[in-house]
Design a protein around this motif. Sequence first.
Motif, PDB file in Angstrom:
ATOM      1  N   GLY A  11     -84.329 -28.160  18.221  1.00  0.00           N
ATOM      2  CA  GLY A  11     -83.425 -27.053  18.531  1.00  0.00           C
ATOM      3  C   GLY A  11     -83.901 -25.744  17.916  1.00  0.00           C
ATOM      4  N   ALA A  12     -84.428 -25.820  16.693  1.00  0.00           N
ATOM      5  CA  ALA A  12     -84.945 -24.612  16.040  1.00  0.00           C
ATOM      6  C   ALA A  12     -86.137 -24.053  16.820  1.00  0.00           C
ATOM      7  CB  ALA A  12     -85.337 -24.921  14.600  1.00  0.00           C
ATOM      8  N   PHE A  13     -87.031 -24.932  17.260  1.00  0.00           N
ATOM      9  CA  PHE A  13     -88.161 -24.474  18.069  1.00  0.00           C
ATOM     10  C   PHE A  13     -87.685 -23.876  19.392  1.00  0.00           C
ATOM     11  CE2 PHE A  13     -90.733 -27.802  15.691  1.00  0.00           C
ATOM     12  CZ  PHE A  13     -91.299 -26.876  14.835  1.00  0.00           C
ATOM     13  N   ALA A  14     -86.659 -24.470  19.966  1.00  0.00           N
ATOM     14  CA  ALA A  14     -86.102 -23.940  21.212  1.00  0.00           C
ATOM     15  C   ALA A  14     -85.496 -22.558  20.996  1.00  0.00           C
ATOM     16  CB  ALA A  14     -85.060 -24.904  21.771  1.00  0.00           C
ATOM     17  N   MET A  15     -84.858 -22.344  19.846  1.00  0.00           N
ATOM     18  CA  MET A  15     -84.282 -21.034  19.548  1.00  0.00           C
ATOM     19  C   MET A  15     -85.365 -19.974  19.399  1.00  0.00           C
ATOM     20  SD  MET A  15     -81.059 -21.102  19.509  1.00  0.00           S
ATOM     21  CE  MET A  15     -79.975 -22.452  19.820  1.00  0.00           C
ATOM     22  N   VAL A  16     -86.477 -20.334  18.782  1.00  0.00           N
ATOM     23  CA  VAL A  16     -87.588 -19.386  18.658  1.00  0.00           C
ATOM     24  C   VAL A  16     -88.140 -19.060  20.043  1.00  0.00           C
ATOM     25  CG1 VAL A  16     -89.927 -19.062  17.766  1.00  0.00           C
ATOM     26  CG2 VAL A  16     -88.175 -20.067  16.304  1.00  0.00           C
ATOM     27  N   GLY A  17     -88.276 -20.077  20.882  1.00  0.00           N
ATOM     28  CA  GLY A  17     -88.733 -19.844  22.253  1.00  0.00           C
ATOM     29  C   GLY A  17     -87.770 -18.973  23.032  1.00  0.00           C
ATOM     30  N   ALA A  18     -86.490 -19.210  22.864  1.00  0.00           N
ATOM     31  CA  ALA A  18     -85.482 -18.398  23.545  1.00  0.00           C
ATOM     32  C   ALA A  18     -85.519 -16.951  23.049  1.00  0.00           C
ATOM     33  CB  ALA A  18     -84.099 -18.996  23.330  1.00  0.00           C
ATOM     34  N   ALA A  19     -85.764 -16.771  21.758  1.00  0.00           N
ATOM     35  CA  ALA A  19     -85.869 -15.411  21.221  1.00  0.00           C
ATOM     36  C   ALA A  19     -87.079 -14.693  21.812  1.00  0.00           C
ATOM     37  CB  ALA A  19     -85.964 -15.452  19.705  1.00  0.00           C
ATOM     38  N   TYR A  20     -88.170 -15.414  21.970  1.00  0.00           N
ATOM     39  CA  TYR A  20     -89.360 -14.823  22.579  1.00  0.00           C
ATOM     40  C   TYR A  20     -89.078 -14.420  24.028  1.00  0.00           C
ATOM     41  CZ  TYR A  20     -93.995 -14.358  24.584  1.00  0.00           C
ATOM     42  OH  TYR A  20     -95.088 -13.891  25.255  1.00  0.00           O
ATOM     43  N   LEU A  21     -88.444 -15.305  24.768  1.00  0.00           N
ATOM     44  CA  LEU A  21     -88.124 -14.988  26.161  1.00  0.00           C
ATOM     45  C   LEU A  21     -87.144 -13.819  26.253  1.00  0.00           C
ATOM     46  CD1 LEU A  21     -87.827 -18.548  27.725  1.00  0.00           C
ATOM     47  CD2 LEU A  21     -89.691 -16.902  27.978  1.00  0.00           C
ATOM     48  N   ALA A  22     -86.193 -13.771  25.339  1.00  0.00           N
ATOM     49  CA  ALA A  22     -85.240 -12.660  25.331  1.00  0.00           C
ATOM     50  C   ALA A  22     -85.949 -11.347  25.020  1.00  0.00           C
ATOM     51  CB  ALA A  22     -84.137 -12.930  24.308  1.00  0.00           C
ATOM     52  N   TRP A  23     -86.919 -11.392  24.127  1.00  0.00           N
ATOM     53  CA  TRP A  23     -87.695 -10.204  23.790  1.00  0.00           C
ATOM     54  C   TRP A  23     -88.509  -9.732  24.991  1.00  0.00           C
ATOM     55  CZ3 TRP A  23     -93.148  -9.929  23.052  1.00  0.00           C
ATOM     56  CH2 TRP A  23     -93.591  -8.700  22.581  1.00  0.00           C
ATOM     57  N   ARG A  24     -89.098 -10.693  25.711  1.00  0.00           N
ATOM     58  CA  ARG A  24     -89.905 -10.353  26.885  1.00  0.00           C
ATOM     59  C   ARG A  24     -89.047  -9.735  28.000  1.00  0.00           C
ATOM     60  NH1 ARG A  24     -95.499 -11.037  27.622  1.00  0.00           N
ATOM     61  NH2 ARG A  24     -94.892 -11.436  29.741  1.00  0.00           N
ATOM     62  N   GLN A  25     -87.797 -10.150  28.082  1.00  0.00           N
ATOM     63  CA  GLN A  25     -86.908  -9.629  29.118  1.00  0.00           C
ATOM     64  C   GLN A  25     -86.234  -8.325  28.711  1.00  0.00           C
ATOM     65  OE1 GLN A  25     -84.174 -12.741  30.116  1.00  0.00           O
ATOM     66  NE2 GLN A  25     -85.734 -13.967  31.138  1.00  0.00           N
ATOM     67  N   GLY A  26     -86.431  -7.922  27.468  1.00  0.00           N
ATOM     68  CA  GLY A  26     -85.851  -6.664  27.010  1.00  0.00           C
ATOM     69  C   GLY A  26     -84.381  -6.756  26.671  1.00  0.00           C
ATOM     70  N   LEU A  27     -83.916  -7.926  26.303  1.00  0.00           N
ATOM     71  CA  LEU A  27     -82.513  -8.088  25.929  1.00  0.00           C
ATOM     72  C   LEU A  27     -82.258  -7.422  24.574  1.00  0.00           C
ATOM     73  CD1 LEU A  27     -81.924 -11.747  27.095  1.00  0.00           C
ATOM     74  CD2 LEU A  27     -81.209  -9.659  28.212  1.00  0.00           C
ATOM     75  N   LEU A  34     -80.241 -12.769  16.127  1.00  0.00           N
ATOM     76  CA  LEU A  34     -79.339 -13.887  15.887  1.00  0.00           C
ATOM     77  C   LEU A  34     -79.986 -15.226  16.255  1.00  0.00           C
ATOM     78  CD1 LEU A  34     -75.935 -12.383  17.046  1.00  0.00           C
ATOM     79  CD2 LEU A  34     -76.659 -12.909  14.714  1.00  0.00           C
ATOM     80  N   LEU A  35     -80.766 -15.247  17.332  1.00  0.00           N
ATOM     81  CA  LEU A  35     -81.480 -16.470  17.697  1.00  0.00           C
ATOM     82  C   LEU A  35     -82.469 -16.864  16.601  1.00  0.00           C
ATOM     83  CD1 LEU A  35     -82.147 -15.836  21.481  1.00  0.00           C
ATOM     84  CD2 LEU A  35     -80.827 -17.726  20.527  1.00  0.00           C
ATOM     85  N   LEU A  36     -83.201 -15.882  16.086  1.00  0.00           N
ATOM     86  CA  LEU A  36     -84.165 -16.176  15.023  1.00  0.00           C
ATOM     87  C   LEU A  36     -83.466 -16.581  13.729  1.00  0.00           C
ATOM     88  CD1 LEU A  36     -86.762 -13.348  15.678  1.00  0.00           C
ATOM     89  CD2 LEU A  36     -86.994 -15.799  16.174  1.00  0.00           C
ATOM     90  N   LEU A  37     -82.336 -15.953  13.437  1.00  0.00           N
ATOM     91  CA  LEU A  37     -81.580 -16.324  12.247  1.00  0.00           C
ATOM     92  C   LEU A  37     -81.073 -17.757  12.347  1.00  0.00           C
ATOM     93  CD1 LEU A  37     -80.295 -15.482   9.545  1.00  0.00           C
ATOM     94  CD2 LEU A  37     -78.319 -14.710  10.855  1.00  0.00           C
ATOM     95  N   LEU A  38     -80.572 -18.130  13.519  1.00  0.00           N
ATOM     96  CA  LEU A  38     -80.104 -19.497  13.720  1.00  0.00           C
ATOM     97  C   LEU A  38     -81.242 -20.492  13.558  1.00  0.00           C
ATOM     98  CD1 LEU A  38     -77.926 -21.529  14.458  1.00  0.00           C
ATOM     99  CD2 LEU A  38     -78.416 -21.067  16.851  1.00  0.00           C
TER     100      LEU A  38
END
Length: 64
Positions: A11-27, A34-38
């Motif tokens: 789950g932690a690895f998935a959160m890092v991946g989600a943070a990367y994707l969110a960064w790429r999308q400009g969110l 918060l994703l990285l903190l979690l």
Amino acid sequence: MSIILSIVMLGAFAMVGAAYLAWRQGLPKKRIGLLLLLALVMAVNVGIWTIPDAEGNTPFEKAE
């Protein structure tokens, strides 16, 4: 118990991946932070359970 710790790390690895994707999308940066903190909190919790103390015992071993 080891299955639970493995799932938490996945789950932690998935959160890092989600943070990367969110960064790429400009969110918003707040969401990325918060994703990285979690992910960090999840990894630290696994570390608390698995890193041995001065006597060489871990809380993970005591729980079993």
